[in-house]
Motif scaffolding. Structure first.
Motif, PDB file in Angstrom:
ATOM      1  N   LYS A  82      -6.178   6.857  -1.056  1.00 58.04           N
ATOM      2  CA  LYS A  82      -7.338   7.502  -0.447  1.00 58.04           C
ATOM      3  C   LYS A  82      -7.948   6.546   0.576  1.00 58.04           C
ATOM      4  N   LEU A  83      -8.832   7.081   1.391  1.00 59.19           N
ATOM      5  CA  LEU A  83      -9.482   6.304   2.444  1.00 59.19           C
ATOM      6  C   LEU A  83     -10.100   5.024   1.903  1.00 59.19           C
ATOM      7  N   ASN A  84     -10.899   5.130   0.854  1.00 58.13           N
ATOM      8  CA  ASN A  84     -11.601   3.955   0.332  1.00 58.13           C
ATOM      9  C   ASN A  84     -10.674   2.944  -0.315  1.00 58.13           C
ATOM     10  N   GLU A  85      -9.479   3.341  -0.650  1.00 56.47           N
ATOM     11  CA  GLU A  85      -8.510   2.403  -1.211  1.00 56.47           C
ATOM     12  C   GLU A  85      -7.742   1.676  -0.108  1.00 56.47           C
ATOM     13  N   MET A  86      -7.523   2.342   0.993  1.00 56.88           N
ATOM     14  CA  MET A  86      -6.712   1.805   2.078  1.00 56.88           C
ATOM     15  C   MET A  86      -7.522   0.976   3.072  1.00 56.88           C
ATOM     16  N   ARG A  87      -8.758   1.310   3.264  1.00 61.98           N
ATOM     17  CA  ARG A  87      -9.547   0.710   4.349  1.00 61.98           C
ATOM     18  C   ARG A  87      -9.845  -0.770   4.189  1.00 61.98           C
ATOM     19  N   TYR A  88      -9.721  -1.306   3.001  1.00 58.02           N
ATOM     20  CA  TYR A  88     -10.075  -2.709   2.777  1.00 58.02           C
ATOM     21  C   TYR A  88      -8.936  -3.690   3.042  1.00 58.02           C
ATOM     22  N   ARG A  90       3.705  -3.496   8.635  1.00 56.11           N
ATOM     23  CA  ARG A  90       4.985  -3.096   8.058  1.00 56.11           C
ATOM     24  C   ARG A  90       5.322  -3.770   6.709  1.00 56.11           C
ATOM     25  N   PRO A  91       5.131  -5.079   6.538  1.00 57.05           N
ATOM     26  CA  PRO A  91       5.488  -5.689   5.257  1.00 57.05           C
ATOM     27  C   PRO A  91       4.592  -5.254   4.092  1.00 57.05           C
ATOM     28  N   TYR A  92       3.481  -4.627   4.383  1.00 56.14           N
ATOM     29  CA  TYR A  92       2.499  -4.281   3.357  1.00 56.14           C
ATOM     30  C   TYR A  92       2.477  -2.797   2.998  1.00 56.14           C
ATOM     31  N   VAL A  93       3.422  -2.034   3.550  1.00 49.84           N
ATOM     32  CA  VAL A  93       3.393  -0.580   3.367  1.00 49.84           C
ATOM     33  C   VAL A  93       4.635  -0.090   2.623  1.00 49.84           C
ATOM     34  N   GLU A  94       4.387   0.820   1.713  1.00 49.45           N
ATOM     35  CA  GLU A  94       5.483   1.577   1.115  1.00 49.45           C
ATOM     36  C   GLU A  94       5.160   3.054   1.253  1.00 49.45           C
ATOM     37  N   TYR A  95       6.191   3.868   1.207  1.00 49.29           N
ATOM     38  CA  TYR A  95       6.018   5.284   1.474  1.00 49.29           C
ATOM     39  C   TYR A  95       6.142   6.050   0.211  1.00 49.29           C
ATOM     40  N   MET A 155       0.849  -1.188   0.000  1.00 52.29           N
ATOM     41  CA  MET A 155       0.000   0.000   0.000  1.00 52.29           C
ATOM     42  C   MET A 155       0.885   1.238   0.000  1.00 52.29           C
ATOM     43  N   ALA A 156       0.609   2.143  -0.907  1.00 51.88           N
ATOM     44  CA  ALA A 156       1.317   3.430  -0.939  1.00 51.88           C
ATOM     45  C   ALA A 156       0.640   4.327   0.089  1.00 51.88           C
ATOM     46  N   ILE A 157       1.080   4.220   1.316  1.00 50.77           N
ATOM     47  CA  ILE A 157       0.395   4.828   2.456  1.00 50.77           C
ATOM     48  C   ILE A 157       0.280   6.352   2.369  1.00 50.77           C
ATOM     49  N   ASN A 158       1.153   6.991   1.621  1.00 54.36           N
ATOM     50  CA  ASN A 158       1.105   8.450   1.491  1.00 54.36           C
ATOM     51  C   ASN A 158       0.299   8.913   0.285  1.00 54.36           C
ATOM     52  N   ARG A 159      -0.160   7.989  -0.533  1.00 55.91           N
ATOM     53  CA  ARG A 159      -0.909   8.372  -1.732  1.00 55.91           C
ATOM     54  C   ARG A 159      -2.336   7.843  -1.785  1.00 55.91           C
TER      55      ARG A 159
END
Length: 89
Positions: free
Chosen positions: A35-41, A84-89, A29-33
């Motif tokens: 949107k809410l509806n993209e990240m929440r699932y 942590r393994p699922y996040v990129e910045y 997940m591109a945590i800094n890019r």
């Protein structure tokens, strides 16, 4: 990891030896890019955590490290390590 299957409510842990998982590329997940509806699932995220991240970004700018979220009521140290393994910045 196949041990993550045990996080599913009611999953019989005695069946773990019968699962064979090959290495797969993890989509991060591109945590800094996002949107809410993209990240929440994401299974380790959910609505409230995703909303907190959106608010945090608006107030503080981009997240450089997940440890920035440790002061939130929505993220424990264990939650952050799972993400942590699922996040990129």
């Amino acid at each position: 990891r196949k041990e993550q299957l045990c996080e599913i409510n009611g999953f019989p842990s005695e069946s773990l030896p019968y699962f064979i998982l090959s290495e797969i590329a993890v989509k991060k997940m591109a945590i800094n890019r996002l949107k809410l509806n993209e990240m929440r699932y994401h299974p380790y995220m959910g609505y409230y955590r995703a909303a907190y991240i959106i608010d945090y970004r608006q107030m503080h700018g981009n997240i450089e490290d997940l440890n920035e979220l440790t002061f939130s009521q929505f993220f424990t140290a264990e939650d952050i390590e799972k993400l942590r393994p699922y996040v990129e910045y």
